[in-house]
Design a protein around this motif. Structure first.
Motif, PDB file in Angstrom:
ATOM      1  N   HIS A   1       1.115  -1.554   0.127  1.00 24.17           N
ATOM      2  CA  HIS A   1      -0.304   0.130  -0.439  1.00 24.17           C
ATOM      3  C   HIS A   1       0.945   1.097   0.231  1.00 24.17           C
ATOM      4  O   HIS A   1       1.204   2.139  -0.670  1.00 24.17           O
ATOM      5  CB  HIS A   1      -0.907  -0.151   1.145  1.00 24.17           C
ATOM      6  CG  HIS A   1      -1.570   2.077   1.179  1.00 24.17           C
ATOM      7  ND1 HIS A   1      -1.788   1.550   2.344  1.00 24.17           N
ATOM      8  CD2 HIS A   1      -2.456   2.129   0.630  1.00 24.17           C
ATOM      9  CE1 HIS A   1      -2.746   2.373   3.060  1.00 24.17           C
ATOM     10  NE2 HIS A   1      -3.430   3.341   1.489  1.00 24.17           N
TER      11      HIS A   1
ATOM     12  N   LYS B   1      -0.090  -4.099  -6.039  1.00 26.03           N
ATOM     13  CA  LYS B   1      -1.649  -3.927  -6.545  1.00 26.03           C
ATOM     14  C   LYS B   1      -1.887  -5.255  -6.080  1.00 26.03           C
ATOM     15  O   LYS B   1      -2.963  -5.544  -5.879  1.00 26.03           O
ATOM     16  CB  LYS B   1      -1.788  -3.290  -8.194  1.00 26.03           C
ATOM     17  CG  LYS B   1      -2.003  -2.187  -8.491  1.00 26.03           C
ATOM     18  CD  LYS B   1      -2.301  -1.083  -9.576  1.00 26.03           C
ATOM     19  CE  LYS B   1      -3.142   0.073  -9.047  1.00 26.03           C
ATOM     20  NZ  LYS B   1      -3.421   0.881 -10.389  1.00 26.03           N
TER      21      LYS B   1
ATOM     22  N   ARG C   1      -6.129  -8.607   0.473  1.00 22.06           N
ATOM     23  CA  ARG C   1      -7.734  -8.137   0.960  1.00 22.06           C
ATOM     24  C   ARG C   1      -8.378  -9.535   0.479  1.00 22.06           C
ATOM     25  O   ARG C   1      -9.666  -9.318   1.246  1.00 22.06           O
ATOM     26  CB  ARG C   1      -8.098  -6.292  -0.036  1.00 22.06           C
ATOM     27  CG  ARG C   1      -7.154  -5.742   0.177  1.00 22.06           C
ATOM     28  CD  ARG C   1      -7.509  -3.864  -1.144  1.00 22.06           C
ATOM     29  NE  ARG C   1      -8.888  -4.596  -0.773  1.00 22.06           N
ATOM     30  CZ  ARG C   1      -9.448  -3.831  -2.641  1.00 22.06           C
ATOM     31  NH1 ARG C   1      -9.013  -4.229  -3.377  1.00 22.06           N
ATOM     32  NH2 ARG C   1     -10.717  -4.423  -2.885  1.00 22.06           N
TER      33      ARG C   1
ATOM     34  N   GLU D   1     -12.181  -9.088   2.349  1.00 18.85           N
ATOM     35  CA  GLU D   1     -12.760  -7.645   2.426  1.00 18.85           C
ATOM     36  C   GLU D   1     -14.228  -8.007   1.392  1.00 18.85           C
ATOM     37  O   GLU D   1     -14.727  -6.642   0.835  1.00 18.85           O
ATOM     38  CB  GLU D   1     -11.700  -6.327   1.861  1.00 18.85           C
ATOM     39  CG  GLU D   1     -10.807  -6.348   2.896  1.00 18.85           C
ATOM     40  CD  GLU D   1      -9.895  -5.027   2.290  1.00 18.85           C
ATOM     41  OE1 GLU D   1     -10.440  -3.683   1.839  1.00 18.85           O
ATOM     42  OE2 GLU D   1      -8.479  -4.747   3.095  1.00 18.85           O
ATOM     43  N   PHE D   2     -14.238  -8.724   0.983  1.00 19.21           N
ATOM     44  CA  PHE D   2     -14.734  -8.900  -0.467  1.00 19.21           C
ATOM     45  C   PHE D   2     -15.963  -9.300   0.199  1.00 19.21           C
ATOM     46  O   PHE D   2     -15.615 -10.926   0.014  1.00 19.21           O
ATOM     47  CB  PHE D   2     -14.505  -9.592  -1.812  1.00 19.21           C
ATOM     48  CG  PHE D   2     -13.527  -8.843  -1.909  1.00 19.21           C
ATOM     49  CD1 PHE D   2     -13.819  -7.713  -3.153  1.00 19.21           C
ATOM     50  CD2 PHE D   2     -12.347  -8.966  -1.816  1.00 19.21           C
ATOM     51  CE1 PHE D   2     -12.526  -7.157  -4.117  1.00 19.21           C
ATOM     52  CE2 PHE D   2     -11.087  -8.327  -2.722  1.00 19.21           C
ATOM     53  CZ  PHE D   2     -11.437  -7.227  -3.676  1.00 19.21           C
TER      54      PHE D   2
ATOM     55  N   ARG E   1     -19.456  -8.988  -0.434  1.00 22.84           N
ATOM     56  CA  ARG E   1     -20.487  -9.358  -0.879  1.00 22.84           C
ATOM     57  C   ARG E   1     -21.133 -10.432  -1.500  1.00 22.84           C
ATOM     58  O   ARG E   1     -19.363 -11.534  -2.012  1.00 22.84           O
ATOM     59  CB  ARG E   1     -20.363  -7.983  -2.070  1.00 22.84           C
ATOM     60  CG  ARG E   1     -20.771  -7.003  -1.540  1.00 22.84           C
ATOM     61  CD  ARG E   1     -19.956  -6.017  -2.813  1.00 22.84           C
ATOM     62  NE  ARG E   1     -21.786  -6.358  -4.291  1.00 22.84           N
ATOM     63  CZ  ARG E   1     -22.111  -5.149  -3.764  1.00 22.84           C
ATOM     64  NH1 ARG E   1     -22.501  -3.906  -3.435  1.00 22.84           N
ATOM     65  NH2 ARG E   1     -22.813  -5.566  -5.262  1.00 22.84           N
TER      66      ARG E   1
ATOM     67  N   ILE F   1     -16.573  -8.882  -8.072  1.00 23.45           N
ATOM     68  CA  ILE F   1     -15.984  -7.953  -8.498  1.00 23.45           C
ATOM     69  C   ILE F   1     -14.917  -8.760  -8.413  1.00 23.45           C
ATOM     70  O   ILE F   1     -13.997  -9.236  -9.709  1.00 23.45           O
ATOM     71  CB  ILE F   1     -14.963  -6.816  -7.932  1.00 23.45           C
ATOM     72  CG1 ILE F   1     -15.986  -5.758  -7.868  1.00 23.45           C
ATOM     73  CG2 ILE F   1     -13.328  -6.436  -8.212  1.00 23.45           C
ATOM     74  CD1 ILE F   1     -15.508  -4.779  -6.783  1.00 23.45           C
TER      75      ILE F   1
ATOM     76  N   ILE G   1     -12.508 -10.873 -11.739  1.00 26.89           N
ATOM     77  CA  ILE G   1     -11.029 -10.775 -11.545  1.00 26.89           C
ATOM     78  C   ILE G   1     -10.706 -12.399 -12.612  1.00 26.89           C
ATOM     79  O   ILE G   1      -9.659 -12.805 -13.421  1.00 26.89           O
ATOM     80  CB  ILE G   1     -10.662 -10.390 -10.460  1.00 26.89           C
ATOM     81  CG1 ILE G   1     -10.577  -9.060 -10.928  1.00 26.89           C
ATOM     82  CG2 ILE G   1      -8.674 -11.015 -10.321  1.00 26.89           C
ATOM     83  CD1 ILE G   1      -9.796  -8.544  -9.377  1.00 26.89           C
TER      84      ILE G   1
ATOM     85  N   LEU H   1       2.084 -13.389 -11.075  1.00 24.71           N
ATOM     86  CA  LEU H   1       0.526 -13.838  -9.699  1.00 24.71           C
ATOM     87  C   LEU H   1      -0.431 -13.529  -9.786  1.00 24.71           C
ATOM     88  O   LEU H   1      -2.190 -14.380  -9.695  1.00 24.71           O
ATOM     89  CB  LEU H   1       0.231 -12.154  -9.245  1.00 24.71           C
ATOM     90  CG  LEU H   1       2.210 -12.075  -8.684  1.00 24.71           C
ATOM     91  CD1 LEU H   1       1.854 -10.126  -8.388  1.00 24.71           C
ATOM     92  CD2 LEU H   1       1.591 -12.617  -7.101  1.00 24.71           C
TER      93      LEU H   1
END
Lengths: 416, 228
Positions: free
Chosen positions: A217, A262, A269, A274-275, A277, A319, A323, A383
């Motif tokens: 970050h 990133k 994450r 964090e995901f 939903r 999301i 990906i 990655l």
């Protein structure tokens, strides 16, 4: 082998050895006791007879008396025991007897008096003891088994409960775990050790994760600045060829660093959940959209794409779904040949993407590790598949890779 | 157009400022929450570029304040966090766009211009560059008033070029603009190279000039000025 079976087997083996020994020992012991009892009776009877002979001069009535034979004067007869069989007409069998002969005198005449006492039959004895011992041991085995079963259930219960808790423990989750107390010292000690170890591992894991997050970050803003400055430099007209090459290379490496940052941020994450939903993602539409977005590249590489898409939905964050499928499709495009082909098949529980391409240099089991990449694409970070693996982990999808020479297949099985 | 950039990193702030000023904008900067709120109260800005993490406050609060005053102002969030939550939250409270650091200045520029066009002209404005006319809403491009036959990505390339005219656009910035930043695209650079050759030809066939210049091997510039 589990604990209870192991202990029960040990018991059984032990008993299997013990049983013949016990039966044998019993047999000899009982026989010895019996014999000595018989001998004692006979000796006692001799005493009684001798006493009567000395007092009354005639032979008393005796149940044990077998025969009285005269012997020569001066003949010394040592009293002795002897085993023999007598045929008994009433049973039509030979019966074992213990004989005892001693000398005495009746009316001044020396005689040999022989007493006899029936012995128990050996075979009967063996059977009796065998059955008796066997019954006792059987009861013992059943008893031990039941006791052990009970101990296993009650005493080991907290142990197994803790074990299943430890099996399910996930270091990526923040909470520390509490182990059940059993009241048994050894178990308490091992719980203590495990808790200490786990706490240490959890802390290390946490630190590592934080470090990972922070580093990926915090480098982004400096990287943005470097990149802007370098573009600025590249726009200047005063660079000579050599300087230019160096600035270019700074630019490219900065970009790579930023992409790594990133991607690693994305991985942490995903790990941090964090995901959260749960969208209903229509996979066939998603795949079609991705293919549309890549259309130009696909045409550019002259790839032949055949799809067989059944309408189906999965529940996950849209999301991450984007990906996941973009990475898989992109992977099949990047590692393809000029004029090659891609086959995509989507059924209700599996997504399969097959492409032709060079034989992979990465071992299949390393493929999902971070920074693994085929040499063909130096711009690739290696990655994408690691990210996919993470995504699959949290939704319990399974992602497999298979290759046959120049044909590569990724199959993604959704949770049943 | 008047832009206020709120960002606590002074170097980045200066970079953005000089880039936007070169584009002919008036650009003010604010490195803190306090200074930003002060400036917003005094001047009417068209566009706000807001970093979420500020030393003395949260960028999202600035957006809330601005929206409470009902100031009609375009807002773009820039954040290193790349957090979906922040993004959704930001857009919910009234931001118009969200960019994750590190972003390409050309990308920020394109977003600011698109946003400004939407705000100031309700998006109906056409973009001109000499003989080239771009209608962003219908994805159409005309050369000497003759329509070009384009795919969506080709349109995106020319549009991106024109809003960043005279600027060096690196291959990476173009690729990220076209496909987003979370995928690895080794082939995309070759693709861009080939497509730019096609586009040059297409523009040429309609009587347009060749504005696409290769800048070393790092990227391209869309310009009618000579660059040596």
């Amino acid at each position: 082998m589990d604990l209870i079976r192991k202990t029960n087997t040990s018991y059984l083996i032990f008993l299997a050895f013990l049983m013949p020994i016990m039966i044998g020992a019993d047999y000899f012991l009982i026989q010895y006791l019996f014999n000595s009892e018989v001998e004692e009776t006979l000796l006692h009877e001799e005493e009684r007879i001798q006493y009567h002979l000395a007092k009354d001069g005639d032979l008393p009535i005796s149940n044990y008396l077998h025969e009285v034979t005269p012997i020569d004067k001066g003949f010394e007869l040592n009293p002795k025991f002897k085993d023999t069989l007598f045929f008994e007409a009433y049973t039509d069998k030979n019966i074992p007897y213990r004989l005892y002969s001693f000398s005495s005198s009746i009316d001044q005449k020396p005689v040999k008096i022989t007493l006899r006492h029936m012995l128990p039959e050996i075979e009967e004895l063996i059977w009796f003891f065998f059955i008796a011992t066997f019954a006792i041991l059987l009861l013992l085995v059943i008893g031990l088994y039941l006791i052990h079963q009970e101990i296993y259930r009650s005493t080991w219960h907290p142990f197994f409960k803790n074990l299943s808790m430890l099996k399910q423990y996930d270091f990526s989750k923040m909470e520390s775990t509490q182990l059940n107390s059993s009241g048994i010292r050894e178990f308490e000690e091992i719980n203590q050790v495990i808790i200490t170890l786990m706490e240490q591992v959890r802390k290390d894991f946490q630190n590592l994760k934080e470090f990972n997050e922070n580093i990926s970050h915090e480098i982004q803003t400096p990287l943005a600045i470097i990149r802007n400055k370098v573009v600025h430099l590249l726009e200047s007209k005063n660079l000579n060829k050599n300087e230019l090459r160096q600035v270019e290379s700074i630019y490219q490496e900065t970009n790579k660093l930023s992409k790594i940052g990133k991607a690693l941020t994305l991985i942490s994450r995903i790990e941090n959940q964090e995901f959260k939903r749960l969208d209903r993602v229509d996979v066939s539409t998603l795949v079609e959209n991705i293919l549309n977005n890549m259309e130009e590249i696909i045409n550019f590489k002259n790839l032949d794409i055949s799809t067989e898409l059944q309408p189906m939905t999965i529940e996950c964050d849209h999301i991450l779904a984007d990906i996941l499928f973009t990475n898989l499709i992109n992977n099949a495009i990047q590692h393809n040949k000029e004029g090659g082909w891609i086959k995509i098949r989507l059924s209700t529980d599996t997504f399969e993407i097959t492409n032709c391409g060079d034989v992979s240099e990465v071992k299949p089991d390393k493929l999902f590790d971070r920074f693994q990449k085929g040499s063909s694409s130096k711009d690739s970070l290696g990655l994408g598949l690691a990210i996919n693996q993470k995504i699959c982990e949290i939704y319990e999808f399974t992602l497999n890779y298979e290759s046959k020479e120049e044909i590569h297949t990724f199959s993604l099985r959704f949770k049943a | 157009m008047k832009v206020l950039v709120i960002e606590d990193n002074l170097e980045l702030l200066q970079d953005i400022k000089s880039f936007l000023e070169e584009e002919g904008n008036i650009c003010e900067i604010a490195p803190t929450y306090k200074s930003a709120m002060g400036k917003i109260g005094f001047f009417p800005y068209d566009i706000l570029v807001v970093d979420i993490t500020l030393p003395d406050g949260n960028g999202l609060d600035i957006i809330r304040e601005v929206k409470k005053e009902n100031i009609d102002i375009g807002i773009i969030i820039i954040s290193a966090k790349n957090s979906v939550g922040d993004k959704i939250h930001g857009l919910e409270i009234g931001a118009d766009d969200y960019l994750t650091k590190p972003f390409y200045l050309a990308e920020l520029n394109a977003r600011i211009k698109a946003l400004y066009r939407r705000k100031a002209y309700q998006g109906s404005r056409e973009i001109y560059f000499n003989e080239i006319k771009i209608k962003p809403d219908s994805y159409e491009i005309f050369i000497n008033d003759k329509p070009m036959n384009l795919t969506k990505k080709e349109f995106d390339i020319i549009h991106f070029f024109v809003v960043n005219k005279h600027r060096l656009l690196t291959k990476e910035a173009i690729a990220e603009h076209l496909w987003g930043d979370h995928i690895e695209m080794a082939d995309s650079y070759k693709f861009i190279y080939t497509h730019l050759a096609n586009l040059r030809k297409k523009i040429g066939e309609l009587g347009g000039k060749n504005y696409i210049q290769s800048i070393y091997s790092v990227g391209y510039k869309f310009t009618d000025q000579e660059w040596t």
